[in-house]
Design a protein around this motif. Sequence first.
Motif, PDB file in Angstrom:
ATOM      1  N   GLY A  90      22.702   4.561  56.586  1.00  0.00           N
ATOM      2  CA  GLY A  90      22.752   5.228  55.302  1.00  0.00           C
ATOM      3  C   GLY A  90      22.933   4.263  54.142  1.00  0.00           C
ATOM      4  N   SER A 188      20.412  10.315  56.049  1.00  0.00           N
ATOM      5  CA  SER A 188      20.239  10.009  54.638  1.00  0.00           C
ATOM      6  C   SER A 188      19.213   8.891  54.465  1.00  0.00           C
ATOM      7  CB  SER A 188      21.584   9.675  53.999  1.00  0.00           C
ATOM      8  OG  SER A 188      21.472   9.596  52.595  1.00  0.00           O
ATOM      9  N   GLN A 189      19.596   7.735  53.906  1.00  0.00           N
ATOM     10  CA  GLN A 189      18.635   6.644  53.826  1.00  0.00           C
ATOM     11  C   GLN A 189      18.087   6.317  55.214  1.00  0.00           C
ATOM     12  OE1 GLN A 189      18.864   2.457  51.678  1.00  0.00           O
ATOM     13  NE2 GLN A 189      19.930   2.350  53.644  1.00  0.00           N
ATOM     14  N   PHE A 213      16.830  10.906  52.871  1.00  0.00           N
ATOM     15  CA  PHE A 213      16.689  10.361  51.527  1.00  0.00           C
ATOM     16  C   PHE A 213      15.271   9.787  51.409  1.00  0.00           C
ATOM     17  CE2 PHE A 213      18.089   6.567  48.769  1.00  0.00           C
ATOM     18  CZ  PHE A 213      18.059   7.291  47.589  1.00  0.00           C
ATOM     19  N   ASP A 274      23.553  20.405  49.897  1.00  0.00           N
ATOM     20  CA  ASP A 274      23.429  18.959  49.758  1.00  0.00           C
ATOM     21  C   ASP A 274      22.952  18.606  48.355  1.00  0.00           C
ATOM     22  OD1 ASP A 274      22.921  16.254  49.978  1.00  0.00           O
ATOM     23  OD2 ASP A 274      21.880  16.412  51.904  1.00  0.00           O
ATOM     24  N   CYS A 277      20.641  14.846  48.724  1.00  0.00           N
ATOM     25  CA  CYS A 277      19.264  15.032  49.192  1.00  0.00           C
ATOM     26  C   CYS A 277      18.990  16.533  49.217  1.00  0.00           C
ATOM     27  CB  CYS A 277      19.067  14.413  50.568  1.00  0.00           C
ATOM     28  SG  CYS A 277      19.235  12.618  50.579  1.00  0.00           S
ATOM     29  N   HIS A 303      26.148  16.807  51.952  1.00  0.00           N
ATOM     30  CA  HIS A 303      25.370  15.707  52.496  1.00  0.00           C
ATOM     31  C   HIS A 303      25.891  15.213  53.845  1.00  0.00           C
ATOM     32  CE1 HIS A 303      22.254  12.763  52.196  1.00  0.00           C
ATOM     33  NE2 HIS A 303      23.086  11.742  52.204  1.00  0.00           N
TER      34      HIS A 303
END
Length: 325
Positions: A90, A188-189, A213, A274, A277, A303
Amino acid sequence: MALFDLPLSELREYRPERDEPADFDAFWKKTLDEAAGHDLAPDFADFDAPLTGVRVQDTTFAGWGGDPIKAWMLVPEGAGRVPCVVQYIGYSGGRGLPVDHTVWPAAGLAVLVVDTRGQGGANIYHPGSTGDPHGGDHPQAPGMMTRGVLDPEQYYYRRVFTDAVRAVDVAASHPAVDPERIAVAGISQGGGIAQATAALQPKVKAALIDVPFLTHFRRAVEITDSFPYQELVQFMSSLRDSEERVFRTLSYFDGLNFAARGRVPALYSVALMDLICPPSTVFGAYNHWAGRKDISVYPWNGHEGGGSRQRDEQLRYLRELFSIG
């Protein structure tokens, strides 16, 4: 937090138009072909971790531009050739310590935990070990989102996604890994990176994509005030004539466009509260995913998504898909 986005019934049907450059595939073929010109040079060095039943290796390989990328390789002892999860991190985090990643080998899988270049330097829970020696030739907002964002070839995530694709080759090269049973995973990322890698890397056989993300950028910056997407807003509010160039660059990295090329089985997750995102950005990608797919919906979460509940679902998903146990 609140239910600020579209109702769930509309989210399930939300399939936005994609802003895709005509040379999207050519751009990524050129990028990965250039990267392939560098010897992967995987180095698996045994690491003395305070763990039992798990072999830990401090791993280094050549990513984009031949830059050294760090990772942890954890393999269950004495299990023969096993499936492997390539795990991405992340935003702002690094690979942390081996003790952070023992759930996969406890379930009979190997895991390669890939550092994200240039991140993890200010994360007390998950420090990183990999720098990014490349910068842009223009100002940037604090963070990584705007590094090189005026030029697709200079953009930070071109390097990150390339590192991620090559990490799968590293996993496949390990003698304890079954190269026909490799999954990518991230939150996420990390979810955005896994989503892109699954579309770009033919060795990937499954994708675990949590609250991703780097997806549906324009809608994200229009409906949330949360960071990291706000880094883009800050940048465009300062460089007021940059919008066209920014979104042109982002179109080469948008999860919507990668999802449309996703062919392997994918398990997504989304949280309806969230703010980081937004759920419509997740469903936008999920509904474009071209392969077999499932999605776990967490109506009352932000999130953090499904947390350990989602990890449990992922383990059951891979157990069935990869015939583990």
